[in-house]
Design a protein around this motif. Structure first.
Motif, mmCIF file in Angstrom:
data_model
loop_
_atom_site.group_PDB
_atom_site.id
_atom_site.type_symbol
_atom_site.label_atom_id
_atom_site.label_comp_id
_atom_site.label_asym_id
_atom_site.label_seq_id
_atom_site.Cartn_x
_atom_site.Cartn_y
_atom_site.Cartn_z
ATOM 1 N N PRO A 102 0.825 -1.212 0.000
ATOM 2 C CA PRO A 102 0.000 0.000 0.000
ATOM 3 C C PRO A 102 0.858 1.260 0.000
ATOM 4 O O PRO A 102 1.994 1.262 0.466
ATOM 5 C CB PRO A 102 -0.809 -0.127 1.298
ATOM 6 N N THR A 103 0.280 2.341 -0.516
ATOM 7 C CA THR A 103 0.978 3.628 -0.555
ATOM 8 C C THR A 103 0.714 4.401 0.736
ATOM 9 O O THR A 103 -0.439 4.648 1.077
ATOM 10 C CB THR A 103 0.501 4.465 -1.754
ATOM 11 N N PRO A 104 1.752 4.764 1.474
ATOM 12 C CA PRO A 104 1.531 5.492 2.729
ATOM 13 C C PRO A 104 1.315 6.990 2.493
ATOM 14 O O PRO A 104 1.889 7.583 1.587
ATOM 15 C CB PRO A 104 2.826 5.238 3.513
ATOM 16 N N ASP A 105 0.460 7.552 3.327
ATOM 17 C CA ASP A 105 0.265 9.001 3.384
ATOM 18 C C ASP A 105 0.890 9.515 4.675
ATOM 19 O O ASP A 105 0.835 8.844 5.712
ATOM 20 C CB ASP A 105 -1.223 9.366 3.374
ATOM 21 N N TYR A 106 1.451 10.723 4.605
ATOM 22 C CA TYR A 106 2.093 11.307 5.784
ATOM 23 C C TYR A 106 1.567 12.725 6.001
ATOM 24 O O TYR A 106 1.156 13.416 5.067
ATOM 25 C CB TYR A 106 3.609 11.391 5.607
ATOM 26 N N SER A 107 1.622 13.129 7.250
ATOM 27 C CA SER A 107 1.301 14.513 7.596
ATOM 28 C C SER A 107 2.203 14.930 8.751
ATOM 29 O O SER A 107 2.430 14.157 9.680
ATOM 30 C CB SER A 107 -0.165 14.645 8.013
ATOM 31 N N ALA A 108 2.728 16.155 8.680
ATOM 32 C CA ALA A 108 3.612 16.678 9.733
ATOM 33 C C ALA A 108 3.209 18.112 10.051
ATOM 34 O O ALA A 108 2.991 18.904 9.138
ATOM 35 C CB ALA A 108 5.071 16.616 9.292
ATOM 36 N N TRP A 109 3.106 18.406 11.339
ATOM 37 C CA TRP A 109 2.684 19.734 11.808
ATOM 38 C C TRP A 109 3.718 20.308 12.772
ATOM 39 O O TRP A 109 4.272 19.578 13.614
ATOM 40 C CB TRP A 109 1.361 19.631 12.562
ATOM 41 N N ILE A 110 3.945 21.613 12.658
ATOM 42 C CA ILE A 110 4.683 22.382 13.664
ATOM 43 C C ILE A 110 3.829 23.579 14.043
ATOM 44 O O ILE A 110 3.371 24.329 13.175
ATOM 45 C CB ILE A 110 6.056 22.832 13.140
ATOM 46 N N VAL A 111 3.613 23.731 15.338
ATOM 47 C CA VAL A 111 2.717 24.765 15.855
ATOM 48 C C VAL A 111 3.512 25.757 16.700
ATOM 49 O O VAL A 111 4.335 25.355 17.530
ATOM 50 C CB VAL A 111 1.591 24.133 16.698
ATOM 51 N N ASP A 112 3.272 27.045 16.472
ATOM 52 C CA ASP A 112 3.794 28.109 17.326
ATOM 53 C C ASP A 112 2.625 28.742 18.069
ATOM 54 O O ASP A 112 1.616 29.112 17.445
ATOM 55 C CB ASP A 112 4.511 29.178 16.505
ATOM 56 N N LEU A 113 2.763 28.904 19.379
ATOM 57 C CA LEU A 113 1.675 29.491 20.155
ATOM 58 C C LEU A 113 2.207 30.304 21.322
ATOM 59 O O LEU A 113 3.362 30.173 21.723
ATOM 60 C CB LEU A 113 0.706 28.407 20.644
#
Length: 899
Positions: free
Chosen positions: A320-331
């Motif tokens: 299967p083809t993997p999906d990725y997501s990456a987040w960086i949050v400033d608060l």
């Protein structure tokens, strides 16, 4: 016909509450067997009553889940996390039941099957031949469609009227999921044991399913998920896993991003590693632990950054083809009120096991929705000021909206299962909260009440005190402006401490996307225009810049370790760009526009450094800048900086559009337009305020005003500015020449949306052309015989050498575009220098190929002839402007200083 909103799986307490709920007139609470619903003449009334019932049940049963028991695992680190399960999910559907003289007609999105008919017979006790079933083309949840059909028939029987079920409120049997995670590390700091257990308390199957939801490698891994009803969304697993991994990394003084990368297989997760690296570069993530410990603070407000990542497979099969997501949050967190202000989200997504094709951004709508759910308050998002508009933005700025907070809760109920793109949101925010406060939040939402409760006893942090003192001293110094303060600055800061040299970083240090972004930043900043000498290698330095104080030679920007910046760390590069201080500690002259570059974002500064370091190294030692005493004492620049350098990144104006802010960022920051187009004072500092962009000079050329006081016959409009910046030619203003030609050459290669943003911002600084009061025409000047003779001579020269392209009708255009001199800015300027330069030297390197070229005439005409020609052009094409004086002497001066 009545319209109904059905509540599925209603318990006894909820049924009792439904009877007791005060509803609007025309709304009824109907219970028929195991079917409960609100019915009304209009569906909106029934739906609103159902939402109020669910909201009241949710508020009354909500509890504080911040303090959670942790079941001992015997491992080094362990924690428990809670994910709230929405009490209900509203699902639109359509099912109609009507009694036609004893025959019951049923329309629904369910397929017409014997099973559905059998359930209707069993529920009503009527024979099967009493029912007529019809299937609607309705994309209803296949599990809900048969229930809606049964509910419609039951409610019809109870009310005696035809009923349309328009919505189904699916009620969850549990309120939350719990996840227990434990781990231990080996002697080298790598994951040794991993234990993961997820459950829905009170609703278990009795036997957990073995899964492996973690992408991080460990020697011994056990993962059990007890969720037979599939109530736990993927975002809950992401929240627990990413919060715990962050907790492990920070607890062992490891950078959270580097720790994750160390535990992602370099082959199996090559695509994921590329995405994470690119997002970290885009956010200018600082991986140095000591720097991360020093949180930026402003009084009672502390700043934090957090990272989270997720992965899942999009298709079944062997590969299967993997999906990725990456987040960086400033608060920012206000320690007195508990308010959390999201400043920025950098979020990227990609697909691919070995290598990803390209990185895409997460939409502003998705980011706003996910962040709103995590914080329990409504937010909006838009691309950051350092993102090209109308492109796939990766970085977004967030702001609160005026929507009611109850709307957020209702919205969250309708979107229980989050997509992979936004599944890291809650974990990234929780990790940023820990970075800001030192408190680990183990359950969303992160409302002000919960944050404040967790922060009790930590008020009055001294983190901001030293910073406040430093700022107050700086403010006092910068506010002075006296010679005594300049002398004090010179004595204190004649040199800054050098920054240690490093080995030149390899180009592979950065992603292709970051280097490509850096190339664009270099084009916006016209680095090569100033740092390339005539006939020299690109960016190798040596170009002489004329200033009122003497000739300043540009430096070598190539990564040559001997003569360039090859041994400069990013810290040294950033200091030079923002403060005007070289790596060895000496001050750079303000001919280098660091006063503008200080406004650049960290991400753009990082990308520019990456691009320059990835280019070929050229060993070249430019001529040394030697200014007369006392200007050769570079320590004086420290005093100049104290007066005129205002450090700090660009701050977007929330009341302005994203397009305006993007344009302001480019014009005032990396584009440093005011460096040429604003006047300067006696000390060489730009004059701002009402004199901003009102005209200046550059390399002996007049940089005309770009705002309302412009001498141009036709005022600049947004479209004219866009045409000029993108192509080098505007029919209303002429052709880009001199130092502006290479600027346009660079802009022509950049995204059209960015050039449009620059034009939009500059145009906004002036009144609309229709609102500008036209200038009064100057009195007609009487010419003596000598002047008339010169004008006649100029007319003959013009007709012989210029009219073929510059006749009043526009000429025939043998050499490219046909600028109208009556509209040309250079003809209407207060001084003749620009026009003299163009006539003498021509335009042999046009900004774009479509413009063609103009020959120079300095070898064809002497200064007297050129003076006659220029006098004629001024008189004929700008008759309302005063004649220029001493043109022959001006022509000789221009000829002498040509270079």
């Amino acid at each position: 016909m009545l319209h109904a909103c059905v509540l599925g799986d209603s318990g006894a307490a909820l049924l009792a509450r439904g009877h007791a709920l005060e509803v609007e007139a025309g709304v009824r609470w109907v219970v028929a067997g195991n079917v409960a619903a609100f019915v009304a003449e209009r569906f909106e009334l029934a739906r609103d009553a159902a939402c109020r019932l669910m909201l009241s049940a949710r508020v009354e049963s909500s509890g504080d889940t911040l303090a959670l028991p942790v079941h001992p695992s015997g491992l080094q680190q362990e924690a428990q996390y809670v994910w709230p399960i929405p009490t209900e999910r509203f699902l639109p559907c359509e099912a109609i039941a009507r009694d036609d003289n004893g025959s019951i007609a049923v329309w629904s999105g369910a397929p017409v099957t014997a099973d559905l008919l059998a359930k209707l017979v069993s529920m009503t006790g009527l024979p099967a031949d009493r029912f007529t079933l019809h299937s609607l083309d309705d994309p209803t949840d296949p599990l809900i469609a048969p229930r809606a059909a049964l509910a419609a028939v039951a409610l019809m029987a109870a009310t005696g009227r035809a009923v349309c079920v328009d919505g189904y409120m699916a009620v969850s049997p549990v309120r939350e999921a719990t996840v227990s995670v434990a781990a231990s590390l080996d002697d080298e700091g790598a994951l040794l044991d991993w234990r993961y257990v997820a459950r829905t308390p009170g609703f278990t199957a009795g036997e957990a399913v073995t899964q492996d939801p973690s992408p991080y490698s460990s020697s011994h891994s056990t993962s059990l998920v007890d969720d037979a009803a599939a109530l736990i969304p993927g975002a809950a697993h992401t929240f627990a896993r990413e919060s715990f991994v962050d907790e492990i990394a920070r607890g062992n003084h490891r950078d959270p991003v580097s720790f994750r990368l160390d535990h992602l297989d370099p082959v199996e997760y090559a695509g994921a590693r590329e995405l994470i690296g690119t997002v970290a570069e885009r956010a200018a993530w600082d991986s140095h632990e000591q720097t991360r410990k020093t949180r930026r603070a402003n009084g009672d407000v502390t700043h934090g950054r957090g990272f989270a990542f997720d992965k899942h497979d999009t298709a079944s099969g062997d590969n299967p083809t993997p999906d990725y997501s990456a987040w960086i949050v400033d608060l920012d967190v206000n320690r007195l009120t508990g308010d959390v202000e999201l400043k920025r989200v950098v979020a990227g997504r990609a697909s691919g096991r070995r290598r990803i094709g390209r990185i895409s951004g997460v939409s502003a709508r998705q980011i706003a929705a996910a962040a709103s759910r995590a914080l329990g308050l409504p937010l909006t998002a838009r691309p950051s000021h350092d993102e090209t508009q109308d492109a796939q933005a990766v970085s977004h700025e967030l702001a609160p909206t005026a929507a009611a907070s109850s709307e957020v809760a209702t919205q969250g109920a309708a979107t229980e299962r989050l997509e992979i793109d936004v599944s890291p949101a809650a974990a990234a925010i929780a990790n940023a909260l820990y970075d800001a406060t030192g408190v680990r939040f183990r359950a969303p939402p992160f409302t002000p009440e919960r944050v404040l409760a967790a922060l009790e006893g930590t008020k009055g942090s001294a983190a901001g005190a030293p910073r406040r003192t430093k700022r107050s001293l700086w403010t006092a110094l910068a506010a002075g402006g006296t010679l005594s303060l300049i002398g004090l600055a010179c004595s204190l800061w004649p040199m800054r401490a050098p920054i240690e040299p490093i080995a030149r970083p390899a180009a592979s240090t950065w992603s292709d996307a970051t280097i490509a972004r850096g190339r664009q930043i270099a084009e916006f900043g016209d680095c090569a225009v100033c740092h390339t000498a005539p006939g020299g290698m690109i960016n190798a330095g040596g170009l002489g810049l004329e200033t009122p104080f003497g000739m300043v030679y540009t430096t070598n920007l190539t990564p040559d370790p001997k003569t360039g910046i090859g041994n400069w760390s990013f810290a040294a590069f950033d200091r030079a760009m923002r403060q005007g201080i070289s790596r060895d500690g000496h001050h750079l002259y303000p001919a280098f526009p660091y006063t503008a570059f200080t406004k650049m974002s960290d991400a753009d500064m990082t990308a520019l450094y990456a691009y320059l370091m990835s280019q070929p190294a050229v060993e070249n030692t430019p001529p040394a800048t030697r200014l007369p005493f006392p200007l050769n004492q570079r320590g004086l620049v420290a005093g100049w900086n104290a007066l005129y350098l205002k450090q700090g990144e660009f701050k977007p104006d929330p009341t302005r559009s994203a397009l305006w802010n993007r344009g302001a960022y480019l014009v005032d920051g990396v584009g440093h337009c005011s460096a040429c187009h604003s006047p300067r004072n006696a000390l060489g500092a730009e004059k701002g305020g009402r004199l901003y962009l009102t005209g200046g000079s550059a390399e002996g050329w007049v940089a005309p005003s770009l705002v309302a006081n412009s001498k141009a016959p036709v005022k600049w409009t947004e479209q004219a500015l866009f045409d000029y910046l993108k192509t080098g030619f505007s029919h209303e203003h002429g052709v880009a020449a001199g130092p502006m030609a290479p600027v346009v050459a660079s802009l022509s290669t950049l995204p059209q949306e960015d050039v449009r943003a620059m034009a939009h911002y500059v145009a906004s600084l002036s009144p609309q052309p229709g609102l500008v009061k036209p200038a009064e025409p100057l009195p007609v000047h009487e010419h003596d015989a000598v002047t008339l003779q010169g004008l006649d001579s100029g007319r003959r020269i013009f007709e012989g050498a210029c009219a073929v392209c510059h006749a009043a009708t526009g000429g025939v255009g043998n050499f490219g575009v046909r600028p109208l001199l009556a509209l040309n800015t250079s003809v209407s300027e207060a001084t003749p220098d620009n026009l003299l330069k163009v006539i003498q030297n021509g335009i042999d390197a046009p900004a774009t190929d479509a413009l063609g070229y103009m020959p120079g005439f300095k070898d064809s005409f002497d200064d007297r002839q050129i003076a006659d020609l220029v006098s004629y052009i001024r008189s004929n094409f700008a008759p309302n402007e005063a004649p220029w004086k001493d043109l022959e002497q001006a022509s000789a001066r221009i000829r002498k200083h040509a270079h």
